[in-house]
Design a protein around this motif. Sequence first.
Motif, PDB file in Angstrom:
ATOM      1  N   ARG A 124      11.529   3.029  -1.963  1.00 42.63           N
ATOM      2  CA  ARG A 124      12.420   2.666  -0.857  1.00 42.63           C
ATOM      3  C   ARG A 124      11.988   1.250  -0.716  1.00 42.63           C
ATOM      4  NH1 ARG A 124      11.500   7.729   2.700  1.00 42.63           N
ATOM      5  NH2 ARG A 124      12.882   9.207   1.811  1.00 42.63           N
ATOM      6  N   LEU A 125      10.695   0.868  -0.611  1.00 46.93           N
ATOM      7  CA  LEU A 125      10.290  -0.422  -0.506  1.00 46.93           C
ATOM      8  C   LEU A 125      10.860  -1.451  -1.434  1.00 46.93           C
ATOM      9  CD1 LEU A 125       6.587  -0.044   0.489  1.00 46.93           C
ATOM     10  CD2 LEU A 125       8.197  -1.031   1.927  1.00 46.93           C
TER      11      LEU A 125
ATOM     12  N   ILE B 149       2.060   0.566   1.432  1.00 44.56           N
ATOM     13  CA  ILE B 149       2.368   2.031   1.287  1.00 44.56           C
ATOM     14  C   ILE B 149       0.941   2.304   2.043  1.00 44.56           C
ATOM     15  CG2 ILE B 149       2.428   4.135   0.278  1.00 44.56           C
ATOM     16  CD1 ILE B 149       3.610   2.571  -2.211  1.00 44.56           C
TER      17      ILE B 149
ATOM     18  N   SER C  78      -0.955   8.401   4.239  1.00 42.96           N
ATOM     19  CA  SER C  78      -0.363   9.178   4.962  1.00 42.96           C
ATOM     20  C   SER C  78      -1.294  10.355   5.236  1.00 42.96           C
ATOM     21  CB  SER C  78       0.748   9.631   4.115  1.00 42.96           C
ATOM     22  OG  SER C  78       0.340  10.630   2.907  1.00 42.96           O
TER      23      SER C  78
ATOM     24  N   GLN D  79       8.185   6.405  -1.456  1.00 41.76           N
ATOM     25  CA  GLN D  79       8.160   5.346  -0.423  1.00 41.76           C
ATOM     26  C   GLN D  79       8.138   3.900  -1.211  1.00 41.76           C
ATOM     27  OE1 GLN D  79       4.837   5.445   2.262  1.00 41.76           O
ATOM     28  NE2 GLN D  79       4.602   7.606   2.066  1.00 41.76           N
TER      29      GLN D  79
ATOM     30  N   ASP E 151       5.491  11.869  -2.894  1.00 41.16           N
ATOM     31  CA  ASP E 151       5.786  11.103  -1.749  1.00 41.16           C
ATOM     32  C   ASP E 151       5.591   9.737  -1.698  1.00 41.16           C
ATOM     33  OD1 ASP E 151       6.395  11.194   1.175  1.00 41.16           O
ATOM     34  OD2 ASP E 151       4.373  10.603   1.462  1.00 41.16           O
ATOM     35  N   TYR E 152       4.431   9.205  -2.429  1.00 43.89           N
ATOM     36  CA  TYR E 152       4.048   7.869  -2.542  1.00 43.89           C
ATOM     37  C   TYR E 152       5.185   6.968  -3.507  1.00 43.89           C
ATOM     38  CZ  TYR E 152      -0.212   8.300  -0.019  1.00 43.89           C
ATOM     39  OH  TYR E 152      -1.418   8.510   1.109  1.00 43.89           O
TER      40      TYR E 152
END
Length: 193
Positions: free
Chosen positions: A187-188, A131, A134, A184, A180-181
Amino acid sequence: MTGAESTVAARVPLLNAANVLTAVRLVLVPVFAVTVVASGMIHAGWQLAACLIFVVASVTDLVDGWIARRFSLVTALGKVADPIADKALTGAALVLLSVYDRLPWWVTAVILARELGITALRFWVIRHGVIAASRGGKIKTALQILAITWYLLPMPAALAVVGPWIMGAAVVVTVVTGFDYIVQALRLRRPTP
């Protein structure tokens, strides 16, 4: 990691400029803390010294990452030590500001919970991917540094009232980027069909 990448990574010396700057930041954390305590947040000279140490340590955070990427000096030690040094510096500053009643404890708790939570998330997904920081994460860091610096500086009341607004913006961006993290990370970790 390909064979060529692992060979290049193996050649990166552990003692390099990026890792030295990270180590300097770690060493500056207790120096910063002692200076804040010596100031009691009432002695302007000590407050200025604490603020200067905090700013210098924060600048090493910007520079060590740039050096590591620019000169291919990324090491496994640096990947682990850099975020630890960041959290130690920010955490010490927030806790001390709360101890001296400059910052509400809930602000410190929210920021530290987010920082520790995201660090844990990064370790949770490390086998599945990285990650990356951003743009929001970088803005969050800049706002936190600016807010902490503002609180550390001895200022007249007319200027001191700006600090809570900067910290408020930092808290909002900290929480939003934290979500947001999390997205992410999920999703990973999602199994690929």
